[in-house]
Design an enzyme around this catalytic site. Sequence first.
Site, PDB file in Angstrom:
ATOM      1  N   LYS A  46      29.419  42.071  27.854  1.00  0.00           N
ATOM      2  CA  LYS A  46      29.404  40.835  28.633  1.00  0.00           C
ATOM      3  C   LYS A  46      30.412  40.937  29.782  1.00  0.00           C
ATOM      4  CE  LYS A  46      32.906  38.531  25.780  1.00  0.00           C
ATOM      5  NZ  LYS A  46      33.246  37.322  25.009  1.00  0.00           N
ATOM      6  N   TYR A 283      54.883  35.627  51.528  1.00  0.00           N
ATOM      7  CA  TYR A 283      54.914  34.180  51.678  1.00  0.00           C
ATOM      8  C   TYR A 283      56.070  33.543  50.915  1.00  0.00           C
ATOM      9  CZ  TYR A 283      50.157  34.523  53.579  1.00  0.00           C
ATOM     10  OH  TYR A 283      49.052  34.823  54.340  1.00  0.00           O
TER      11      TYR A 283
END
Length: 391
Positions: A46, A283
């Site tokens: 999956k 940042y």
Amino acid sequence: MSETTARRDADAVLRARAEIDLAALRANVRALRERAPGAALMAVVKADAYGHGAIPCARAAVAAGATWLGTATPQEALALRAAEPGLPDDVRIMCWLWTPGGPWREAVEARLDVSVSAMWAMEEVTGAARAAGVPARVQLKADTGLGRGGCQPGADWERLVGAALRAEEEGLLRVTGLWSHFACADEPGHPSIAAQLTRFREMTAYAEQRGLRPEVRHIANSPATLTLPDAHFDLVRPGIAMYGVSPSPEIGTPADFGLRPVMTLAASLALVKQVPGGHGVSYGHHYTTPGETTLGLVPLGYADGIPRHASSSGPVLVDGKWRTVAGRIAMDQFVVDLGGDRPEPGAEAVLFGPGDRGEPTAEDWAQAAGTIAYEIVTRIGSRVPRVYVNE
């Protein structure tokens, strides 16, 4: 493939790549089969094989002896069935995450084993089987204590079993399996483990007493496959362990179980530059250089699945030395402080791998980000090419 496409793909690999070692995956499947010698093995692929690539990993797992494949969504399962070249006809494919109005008829016609946990799903799958003129392969899921998917014990389970029996008598379906899922199998000794095993035995016994004859009963996920022989029943369905990642540090390292991590995530330094001391980085300037130093720019960011929570803590191997993410991880890039070293642009930065060349592991990144190793490998995005080796 056109020359333009080939060049674009090559450029992407130069930027960053997730190397997938299929020989390691095959060896892991064999090691897991040895842990459960009396049971068949379902390779859980999956979420694009936990980020590793569903179709190549499915083929490798089958080559190593997996006789079942497991997915969450029906779309994942249908893609496996449609893969070219095709998987062997005798490989069973199961999917378990359904919502009302799902592609039941397509699943029935593709010979998928579908999970049913509630009466609405039983009604939809029998309707699809009637329309297709083909009996559905159905596995009834029991909630033995996870409190998530699955049918509740007691009256709800009795109704679901009764409906399955009636549908079998009409030739609309065949109950191929009874199954459940553990809540805490990765926590050794947790009392819920024994309680769920007891409940699973009770619920499967009831179904069989009523007349169901499933081919397989299964509850063992990766940690149960590795540590709980009493939970193996007829089929085990390892997921994360197949990719060489331990389900939890509490139960052991991959090496403790003879497993090897399959994915290595690496990038090429996009820029190397000298900066003075006191220089803010990325940042918010959450990192300031303590002195004159060299910074390296790694062209991977949270858009590629690098967890922003690992800002200022994620480990990276550059030129044989562990470095740490300097400041915030941005959307497409992050910075490492290289100290006095001056590697060339294009030098390799390894975020994680098996660890035997000194590089960090997915577990190291999980610790840095405050998450689990499952998430680290699964979240690596499609912008990062998968490069398959040892096919």
